[in-house]
Scaffold this motif. Structure first.
Motif, mmCIF file in Angstrom:
data_model
loop_
_atom_site.group_PDB
_atom_site.id
_atom_site.type_symbol
_atom_site.label_atom_id
_atom_site.label_comp_id
_atom_site.label_asym_id
_atom_site.label_seq_id
_atom_site.Cartn_x
_atom_site.Cartn_y
_atom_site.Cartn_z
ATOM 1 N N ALA A 392 0.825 -1.207 0.000
ATOM 2 C CA ALA A 392 0.000 0.000 0.000
ATOM 3 C C ALA A 392 0.860 1.258 0.000
ATOM 4 C CB ALA A 392 -0.934 -0.003 1.208
ATOM 5 N N VAL A 393 1.902 1.268 0.832
ATOM 6 C CA VAL A 393 2.760 2.450 0.949
ATOM 7 C C VAL A 393 3.656 2.600 -0.283
ATOM 8 C CG1 VAL A 393 4.700 3.402 2.255
ATOM 9 C CG2 VAL A 393 2.712 2.486 3.461
ATOM 10 N N THR A 394 4.208 1.500 -0.758
ATOM 11 C CA THR A 394 5.141 1.558 -1.885
ATOM 12 C C THR A 394 4.455 1.958 -3.176
ATOM 13 O OG1 THR A 394 6.526 -0.142 -0.858
ATOM 14 C CG2 THR A 394 6.819 0.228 -3.220
ATOM 15 N N TYR A 395 3.257 1.426 -3.401
ATOM 16 C CA TYR A 395 2.571 1.636 -4.676
ATOM 17 C C TYR A 395 1.462 2.681 -4.593
ATOM 18 C CZ TYR A 395 5.091 -2.462 -6.339
ATOM 19 O OH TYR A 395 6.072 -3.341 -6.720
ATOM 20 N N ARG A 396 1.256 3.285 -3.410
ATOM 21 C CA ARG A 396 0.226 4.314 -3.246
ATOM 22 C C ARG A 396 -1.124 3.804 -3.731
ATOM 23 N NH1 ARG A 396 4.662 5.986 -1.162
ATOM 24 N NH2 ARG A 396 5.624 7.925 -1.888
ATOM 25 N N THR A 397 -1.604 2.784 -3.063
ATOM 26 C CA THR A 397 -2.852 2.158 -3.492
ATOM 27 C C THR A 397 -3.570 1.563 -2.288
ATOM 28 O OG1 THR A 397 -3.799 0.386 -4.879
ATOM 29 C CG2 THR A 397 -1.631 -0.024 -3.924
ATOM 30 N N PRO A 398 -4.893 1.516 -2.329
ATOM 31 C CA PRO A 398 -5.579 0.709 -1.321
ATOM 32 C C PRO A 398 -5.256 -0.762 -1.523
ATOM 33 C CG PRO A 398 -7.133 1.532 -2.955
ATOM 34 C CD PRO A 398 -5.824 2.176 -3.258
ATOM 35 N N VAL A 399 -5.188 -1.494 -0.430
ATOM 36 C CA VAL A 399 -4.910 -2.935 -0.460
ATOM 37 C C VAL A 399 -5.918 -3.625 0.443
ATOM 38 C CG1 VAL A 399 -3.261 -4.763 0.122
ATOM 39 C CG2 VAL A 399 -2.448 -2.623 -0.907
ATOM 40 N N TYR A 400 -6.487 -4.727 -0.032
ATOM 41 C CA TYR A 400 -7.354 -5.554 0.796
ATOM 42 C C TYR A 400 -6.540 -6.684 1.424
ATOM 43 C CZ TYR A 400 -11.887 -3.661 -0.693
ATOM 44 O OH TYR A 400 -12.970 -2.857 -0.899
ATOM 45 N N LEU A 401 -6.748 -6.885 2.714
ATOM 46 C CA LEU A 401 -6.190 -8.039 3.425
ATOM 47 C C LEU A 401 -7.355 -8.908 3.873
ATOM 48 C CD1 LEU A 401 -4.211 -9.812 4.955
ATOM 49 C CD2 LEU A 401 -4.075 -8.061 6.732
ATOM 50 N N LEU A 402 -7.393 -10.145 3.379
ATOM 51 C CA LEU A 402 -8.467 -11.079 3.700
ATOM 52 C C LEU A 402 -8.034 -12.039 4.804
ATOM 53 C CD1 LEU A 402 -9.808 -12.024 0.148
ATOM 54 C CD2 LEU A 402 -10.746 -10.367 1.754
ATOM 55 N N SER A 403 -8.830 -12.092 5.853
ATOM 56 C CA SER A 403 -8.730 -13.129 6.870
ATOM 57 C C SER A 403 -10.104 -13.788 6.921
ATOM 58 C CB SER A 403 -8.334 -12.503 8.209
ATOM 59 O OG SER A 403 -8.242 -13.484 9.222
ATOM 60 N N ASP A 404 -10.384 -14.559 7.955
ATOM 61 C CA ASP A 404 -11.728 -15.113 8.138
ATOM 62 C C ASP A 404 -11.935 -15.456 9.608
ATOM 63 O OD1 ASP A 404 -10.989 -17.950 8.674
ATOM 64 O OD2 ASP A 404 -10.372 -17.976 6.576
ATOM 65 N N ALA A 405 -13.157 -15.807 9.954
ATOM 66 C CA ALA A 405 -13.500 -16.043 11.354
ATOM 67 C C ALA A 405 -12.695 -17.203 11.956
ATOM 68 C CB ALA A 405 -14.994 -16.311 11.491
ATOM 69 N N TYR A 406 -12.367 -18.183 11.141
ATOM 70 C CA TYR A 406 -11.575 -19.323 11.615
ATOM 71 C C TYR A 406 -10.177 -18.875 12.028
ATOM 72 C CZ TYR A 406 -8.640 -23.531 10.975
ATOM 73 O OH TYR A 406 -7.730 -24.543 11.128
ATOM 74 N N LEU A 407 -9.522 -18.078 11.177
ATOM 75 C CA LEU A 407 -8.198 -17.573 11.514
ATOM 76 C C LEU A 407 -8.269 -16.565 12.654
ATOM 77 C CD1 LEU A 407 -6.570 -16.957 8.005
ATOM 78 C CD2 LEU A 407 -6.492 -19.012 9.415
ATOM 79 N N ALA A 408 -9.280 -15.699 12.621
ATOM 80 C CA ALA A 408 -9.393 -14.615 13.604
ATOM 81 C C ALA A 408 -9.443 -15.140 15.021
ATOM 82 C CB ALA A 408 -10.639 -13.779 13.309
ATOM 83 N N ASN A 409 -10.225 -16.188 15.249
ATOM 84 C CA ASN A 409 -10.444 -16.710 16.602
ATOM 85 C C ASN A 409 -9.568 -17.901 16.941
ATOM 86 O OD1 ASN A 409 -12.600 -14.857 17.154
ATOM 87 N ND2 ASN A 409 -13.909 -16.093 15.840
ATOM 88 N N GLY A 410 -9.025 -18.568 15.921
ATOM 89 C CA GLY A 410 -8.175 -19.725 16.161
ATOM 90 C C GLY A 410 -6.810 -19.317 16.692
ATOM 91 N N ALA A 411 -6.153 -20.249 17.373
ATOM 92 C CA ALA A 411 -4.849 -19.956 17.976
ATOM 93 C C ALA A 411 -3.844 -21.025 17.589
ATOM 94 C CB ALA A 411 -4.973 -19.886 19.501
ATOM 95 N N GLU A 412 -2.572 -20.636 17.632
ATOM 96 C CA GLU A 412 -1.463 -21.558 17.394
ATOM 97 C C GLU A 412 -0.207 -20.996 18.051
ATOM 98 O OE1 GLU A 412 -0.744 -21.883 13.222
ATOM 99 O OE2 GLU A 412 -0.145 -19.790 12.988
ATOM 100 N N PRO A 413 0.827 -21.820 18.256
ATOM 101 C CA PRO A 413 2.098 -21.280 18.756
ATOM 102 C C PRO A 413 2.721 -20.386 17.679
ATOM 103 C CG PRO A 413 1.994 -23.671 19.019
ATOM 104 C CD PRO A 413 0.870 -23.287 18.131
ATOM 105 N N TRP A 414 3.241 -19.249 18.091
ATOM 106 C CA TRP A 414 3.800 -18.279 17.154
ATOM 107 C C TRP A 414 5.219 -17.944 17.577
ATOM 108 C CZ3 TRP A 414 4.167 -12.579 17.829
ATOM 109 C CH2 TRP A 414 4.522 -11.919 16.638
ATOM 110 N N LEU A 415 6.144 -18.160 16.664
ATOM 111 C CA LEU A 415 7.548 -17.843 16.920
ATOM 112 C C LEU A 415 7.731 -16.332 16.789
ATOM 113 C CD1 LEU A 415 10.496 -18.693 17.380
ATOM 114 C CD2 LEU A 415 10.689 -19.049 14.900
ATOM 115 N N ILE A 416 8.037 -15.682 17.894
ATOM 116 C CA ILE A 416 8.196 -14.233 17.893
ATOM 117 C C ILE A 416 9.418 -13.875 17.054
ATOM 118 C CG2 ILE A 416 8.591 -12.197 19.337
ATOM 119 C CD1 ILE A 416 7.170 -13.703 21.600
ATOM 120 N N PRO A 417 9.247 -13.028 16.031
ATOM 121 C CA PRO A 417 10.364 -12.756 15.119
ATOM 122 C C PRO A 417 11.387 -11.808 15.729
ATOM 123 C CG PRO A 417 8.466 -11.438 14.504
ATOM 124 C CD PRO A 417 8.013 -12.348 15.616
ATOM 125 N N GLU A 418 12.592 -11.896 15.221
ATOM 126 C CA GLU A 418 13.630 -10.932 15.564
ATOM 127 C C GLU A 418 13.336 -9.628 14.823
ATOM 128 O OE1 GLU A 418 16.006 -11.221 17.716
ATOM 129 O OE2 GLU A 418 15.695 -13.356 18.194
#
Length: 608
Positions: A392-418
């Motif tokens: 969005a910032v590089t190309y000066r454009t709106p961008v859609y990000l799609l998630s869903d209810a399964y991802l939104a509420n579901g959980a998993e172990p997440w490796l915290i990035p450096e």
């Protein structure tokens, strides 16, 4: 004497009860302890849309499924190994998923004539032999809980009864060797304002744990050893939390203040709630009066030099479309997050679907293309947010990000990035150089126009929805200019650099499974099952659905058959068939639940 401990590779547990029985709290707490125990895990919270559905009714059942293992897993499990049913309605709606021989734990106190009638039982299943195929543990959860709490002053009978979920949590914590100290600390903190309620829940939890230790009904305790995950610091994370943190990270990587304009809507509201906690990071959250105002405010923030973001689900994204079209014309960065849910209209607000793909691609007037990225797992929501902001910032454009209810509420172990591993984002604001500022003079590589902060001397320019002349930005009705600007905006989006599609190819495979978005986990788990059974199959997963990866056409034509599973009626399928003239086959279901690995495996095997 300690009971024998049996080793298991993986377990799927489902807690089910009334929406007021605290199943989400119970499942969430068990998940936290499981994450701290080092197991790989995946969860699926499943609850009704009503705030408080009628007690004991079939539509009012709330469930929480957790799959944990000593190895890498991808889904919350097709079927539970253990079902904890707090009442007849929970048993009725979930028993069909429990395989024969599975473990069933029920609260016998809830199986009253009235509750049996509400659940449409003609006879008591605990007495009529209909559960003979299962390992049934009939436990007086309610009465034992109430009895254990009778001496705690200030706790009513109703409040004591409500603590039965903690008894169930204590029992399951013993059964699978979960720690008790952290849960006790959690309960004391959660109910700190009412110490008597904290004491009641802690005692109910300990009573359930002790019941497991002493009851002859549970002869064996189970252990699932920690999974061998890549080294690093992990935490349990849901998709909406990961997405929120991805936005925070992106704002810092770009050195832009983050502005979120949102109107509360299931299942996106928790993004607003999470970001509202982080004013210390320069975040401004605005709960607007409606979806249109939320999008307009976010676009205004982008015009002012901030990172403008707006969140919603399908019904709200519809209302934002005019503002997104304005952002296309203005050529300003704007991130629109669509946490998809089952529709149309209100539909099933708490259930997942992938039905918004065509809407975000084409749901605006005229020629108004926008990039679209889709997250593939709860943890991936973090990285998808950063990547969406970068484009969005590089190309000066709106961008859609799609998630869903399964991802939104579901959980998993997440490796915290450096932090050092996250690449900075350069907003490249326009700088006055004494020359006449040309607001639509484009970057030769990206075709992006300058981003000028309003009020900057020497960078005065016009904005608005009317067509602008190329380079100068003056209002223009010239036909050739409109054609040129339309072509340039389309070329800019088509030219967004996205990674080539990676294929998990298996030697000898002539079938390709192509997935996108939140279906990655069950689809790849299904592919694993086909391979384990001796079949050959390849899998590729699309993250960017506009523009498509440059090598997608060649990948598709490398296989005799292509299967596209989607939680819709074939939206990506239409795009693939039209663009690449490939006779792909769809596997499409809209049940409001994520795919099961086995149904994907069956669909693949049907093509072989």
């Amino acid at each position: 004497m300690a009971k024998p401990v049996e080793q298991l590779e993986s377990v799927v547990i489902r807690f089910a009860g009334d929406s007021g029985d605290g199943m989400q709290l119970t499942g969430g707490r068990f998940t936290s302890e499981t994450a701290l125990s080092g197991n790989d895990l995946a969860t699926f919270p499943d609850f009704p849309a009503e705030i408080r559905a009628p007690a004991g009714s079939l539509p009012g059942v709330s469930g929480f499924q957790l799959h944990f293992a000593d190895h890498d897993i991808l889904t919350p499990g097709d079927r539970p190994d253990v079902l904890v049913a707090m009442n007849p309605a929970a048993l009725k709606t979930n028993l069909g998923d429990l395989p024969k021989g599975g473990t069933l734990i029920v609260d016998t106190d809830a199986f009253t004539d009235r509750n049996l009638k509400k659940a449409s039982y003609e006879s008591n299943p605990l007495e009529d032999g209909s559960l003979a195929d299962y390992q049934v543990h009939a436990v007086q959860l309610t009465s034992m809980t109430v009895g254990a709490l009778k001496d705690i002053d200030g706790v009513t009978a109703r409040e004591a009864e409500r603590a039965k979920n903690m008894f169930a949590l204590g029992l399951m914590s013993w059964l699978y060797g979960r720690s008790t100290e952290r849960t006790i600390e959690f309960l004391q903190k959660k109910f700190a304002k009412r110490p008597e309620i904290a004491s009641a829940n802690v005692k109910a939890f300990n009573t359930g744990y002790a019941f497991g230790e002493t009851s002859e009904a549970f002869a064996v305790q189970y252990e699932v050893k920690p999974a061998q995950l890549p080294a690093g610091l992990y935490r349990q994370i849901t998709g909406n939390t990961a997405l929120s943190w991805g936005l925070l990270a992106a704002s810092k990587l770009a050195n832009l203040p983050l502005f979120l304009g949102a109107y509360p809507i299931t299942p996106a509201s928790s993004i607003l709630e999470e970001l509202a906690k982080h004013k210390a990071f320069g975040v401004r959250t605005f709960q607007a009066e409606d979806e249109i105002a939320a999008a307009g405010a976010a676009l205004g923030a982008s015009f002012g030099g901030s990172l403008g973001v707006t969140t919603s689900a399908g019904p709200g994204v519809v209302l934002k479309s005019e503002t997104v079209g304005l952002a296309v014309a203005l050529e300003l960065p704007l991130l629109i997050i669509d946490v998809q849910r089952a529709g149309p209209s209100t539909g099933m607000p708490t259930k997942p679907e992938q039905g918004d793909l065509l809407m975000v691609l084409f749901g605006r007037n005229s020629e108004s293309p926008v990039p679209v990225i889709s997250a593939m797992s709860p943890g991936d929501c973090f990285y998808a947010a950063i990547e969406a902001v970068r484009v969005a910032v590089t190309y000066r454009t709106p961008v859609y990000l799609l998630s869903d209810a399964y991802l939104a509420n579901g959980a998993e172990p997440w490796l915290i990035p450096e932090i050092a591993s996250l690449e900075p984002i350069d907003p490249r604001f326009a700088v006055a150089d004494g020359e006449t500022f040309q607001p639509y003079e484009r970057d030769a590589e990206t075709l992006a126009r300058p981003w000028a902060i309003p009020g900057t001397a020497g960078l005065e320019h016009r904005v608005g929805g009317l067509e602008k002349a190329n380079v100068t930005g003056n209002i223009s009705y010239d036909p050739e200019n409109h054609d040129l600007m339309t072509q340039l905006r389309a070329q800019k989006v088509a030219g967004v650099k996205v990674p080539d599609l990676e294929v998990d190819h298996q030697e000898g495979a002539d079938v390709l499974v192509l997935s996108w978005g939140g279906t990655y986990g069950p689809v790849h788990a299904g592919v694993r099952r086909v391979r384990a059974a001796g079949g050959q199959v390849a899998h590729a997963h699309l993250r960017w659905v506009n523009p498509f990866p440059a090598n997608l056409g060649n990948v598709l034509k490398s296989y005799d058959r292509v299967l596209i599973p989607e939680m819709n009626l074939g939206q990506l399928l239409q795009l693939v068939r039209a663009r690449y003239l490939v006779d792909a086959i769809g596997y499409n279901r809209v049940t409001g639940k994520p795919f099961k690995a086995q149904e994907i495996a069956d669909a693949v095997e049907a093509l072989q």
